[in-house]
Write a protein that holds these residues in place. Sequence first.
Motif, mmCIF file in Angstrom:
data_model
loop_
_atom_site.group_PDB
_atom_site.id
_atom_site.type_symbol
_atom_site.label_atom_id
_atom_site.label_comp_id
_atom_site.label_asym_id
_atom_site.label_seq_id
_atom_site.Cartn_x
_atom_site.Cartn_y
_atom_site.Cartn_z
ATOM 1 N N LYS A 287 22.276 -45.321 24.820
ATOM 2 C CA LYS A 287 23.365 -46.246 25.175
ATOM 3 C C LYS A 287 23.416 -46.497 26.673
ATOM 4 O O LYS A 287 23.888 -47.539 27.119
ATOM 5 C CB LYS A 287 24.702 -45.667 24.698
ATOM 6 N N SER A 288 22.956 -45.526 27.463
ATOM 7 C CA SER A 288 23.031 -45.697 28.913
ATOM 8 C C SER A 288 22.029 -46.734 29.407
ATOM 9 O O SER A 288 22.030 -47.085 30.575
ATOM 10 C CB SER A 288 22.792 -44.359 29.609
ATOM 11 N N GLY A 289 21.160 -47.205 28.511
ATOM 12 C CA GLY A 289 20.257 -48.285 28.898
ATOM 13 C C GLY A 289 18.882 -47.800 29.289
ATOM 14 O O GLY A 289 18.677 -47.325 30.396
ATOM 15 N N VAL A 290 17.917 -47.870 28.360
ATOM 16 C CA VAL A 290 16.533 -47.517 28.695
ATOM 17 C C VAL A 290 15.656 -48.678 28.249
ATOM 18 O O VAL A 290 16.035 -49.452 27.368
ATOM 19 C CB VAL A 290 16.060 -46.210 28.003
ATOM 20 N N GLN A 291 14.506 -48.799 28.883
ATOM 21 C CA GLN A 291 13.635 -49.925 28.558
ATOM 22 C C GLN A 291 12.427 -49.513 27.719
ATOM 23 O O GLN A 291 11.840 -50.320 27.026
ATOM 24 C CB GLN A 291 13.144 -50.609 29.847
ATOM 25 N N ILE A 292 12.036 -48.213 27.825
ATOM 26 C CA ILE A 292 10.880 -47.755 27.064
ATOM 27 C C ILE A 292 11.267 -46.489 26.305
ATOM 28 O O ILE A 292 11.810 -45.550 26.898
ATOM 29 C CB ILE A 292 9.683 -47.438 27.991
ATOM 30 N N VAL A 293 11.031 -46.494 25.002
ATOM 31 C CA VAL A 293 11.324 -45.307 24.203
ATOM 32 C C VAL A 293 10.012 -44.751 23.656
ATOM 33 O O VAL A 293 9.188 -45.498 23.121
ATOM 34 C CB VAL A 293 12.282 -45.622 23.039
ATOM 35 N N THR B 103 9.117 -46.447 40.706
ATOM 36 C CA THR B 103 9.393 -47.391 41.793
ATOM 37 C C THR B 103 9.915 -48.726 41.264
ATOM 38 O O THR B 103 10.515 -49.491 42.002
ATOM 39 C CB THR B 103 8.115 -47.651 42.609
ATOM 40 N N SER B 104 9.681 -49.011 39.983
ATOM 41 C CA SER B 104 10.199 -50.255 39.405
ATOM 42 C C SER B 104 11.557 -50.034 38.731
ATOM 43 O O SER B 104 12.086 -50.937 38.101
ATOM 44 C CB SER B 104 9.216 -50.813 38.366
ATOM 45 N N HIS B 105 12.078 -48.818 38.827
ATOM 46 C CA HIS B 105 13.369 -48.456 38.233
ATOM 47 C C HIS B 105 13.412 -48.720 36.735
ATOM 48 O O HIS B 105 14.400 -49.224 36.202
ATOM 49 C CB HIS B 105 14.516 -49.185 38.946
ATOM 50 N N ILE B 106 12.300 -48.426 36.075
ATOM 51 C CA ILE B 106 12.245 -48.543 34.624
ATOM 52 C C ILE B 106 12.646 -47.186 34.035
ATOM 53 O O ILE B 106 12.146 -46.150 34.456
ATOM 54 C CB ILE B 106 10.815 -48.901 34.158
#
Length: 530
Positions: A122-128, A100-103
């Motif tokens: 590369k597509s953009g992630v916040q948590i790996v 719901t937070s679009h993370i």
Amino acid sequence: MTTTQQEMFGELLLDKKVVNALTDMGFEEPSPIQAATIPLVLAGDDVIGQAQTGTGKTAAFGIPIVQSIINTRHIQALIMVPTRELAIQVAEEVGKIGRTSHIKVLPVYGGQPIERQIRALKSGVQIVIGTPGRLIDHINRRTIKLDAIKYLVLDEADEMLDMGFVDDMEEIMRNLPAERQTLLFSATMPRPILSLTKKYMRAPKNITITKEELTVPLIDQYYFETKDKVEGICRLMDAEIDGKVIIFCRTKKGVDDLAIALSSRGYMAEGLHGDLSQNQRDRVMKKFREGSVDILIATDVAARGIDIDNITHVINFDIPQDPESYVHRIGRTGRAGNTGVAMTFITPREFRQLKLIERIVKTKIQRRQLPTAANVVERQREQIISKMQTVLELNAYHDYMSIAESLLDDYSAEDVAAAALKLMQEGNKALEAPQEDVISNDLKNTGGRPGMVRLFMNVGRSQKITVKDIISTIAIESDISARDIGLINIYDRFTFVEVPEDVAEKVLGAMHRNTIRGYRVNIEPARVRK
Ligand code: ADP
Ligand code: MG
């Protein structure tokens, strides 16, 4: 959503978006480690969490991290886990929390093409979420940049240590920005882990959650290492088990396969899993309670609701995924002060998993050898002798005396007794002349009446198969007369049918991989328990 759900997680000062995600996940209230950890992480503290499996550690770090992250293209949290399975599992759970937070979250692990991971990064992630080796690989390639990282999580740190990842852990900790929070979770705190926390964590807060002891004292616990688990179960059933048994399999398909394998060998076994209708489940349970079925085969999920008291044996056909599940499974026996036996089958690769269960449940699972064929014969002898002794002691067989006396005119007492025992043990099969090798080995001992071969088919009532379907299809496809087909027994998931010996091969050839009512059929000679 009910108000209590909101209040419970709400007390932890969570965003509405996150609370909504948790509600969607079915989380009603925080678990103890979550209640303790979340406020500390939100307040900026480093945390060392010590808790066993199944206490909810993933959400304990996942919730506050998701809440504190902003939706930019930078990686802001790294989560290190020991295995690929955990990477996937943790990514799924954190992904749900962040939905719901679009993370965006991404698992990275060895064995998967690195190019695919690079594209996803590369597509953009916040948590790996990653295994140590692969994380370092990405860091060295600069496909994971460390400068924006605000959180580092070491999940199952002791496992990573055991697996030899301690240097990798340290390398990552050393290279991260100093201004970050570190959260470390571990079931135990061996010295090397402790020294990592001293060196790389800032005034960490310790949280220890002790769970009630996971032990089940009245249960004898054994394990068997074997490649042929079906044969192993048969040996146990034949040589020593006498009572009600639950066998656990990992998957629905496993349940079906084992139910068919055991039924076709003549055991009274039925499977229970989520695909059955309520009616079918009730029917299976009724049979099990009443004793017309003595082996119930189930998945963990299917067994969850069932409540039966006098189960004597729990068998783990597949080793449970985690120690909690082991305790749940074996807790189905040994109830109400009865003793119970738990048996676990493992392959050599699963030894580690067994040791983990032993360690966490704080129990000893003893190694045992499977009964031998000689043990099986020995038990049959014992059973016959003990039954005979009972009949003799009861002294109520005088109606048969005159028959015995007339037989003694022509035969010795030993011969008569031995023949009676054979008749008792083998039923009408005792009336057959010992067979010469006219029919192939498989076609003997199928449990058919004299002159008939009993065949097993993997379709039954569940496929709405009727006697008429069986007769007409076999007669037409194998070009034999419908009148020649013998007894037909249709069960939920399989059918036994008798055909004359001389056409058995023909029927097998015509029907195998053929269809009945559109269902693909496997057909084979039935096997009988000796
Ligand atoms: P651990 O990492 O401590 O072994 P997990 O994080 O894997 O435990 O959680 C175990 C299970 O409990 C998971 O299926 C998870 O979704 C569930 N779970 C965690 N927290 C809660 C909660 N607050 N309410 C309900 N289920 C939860
Ligand atoms: Mg975990």
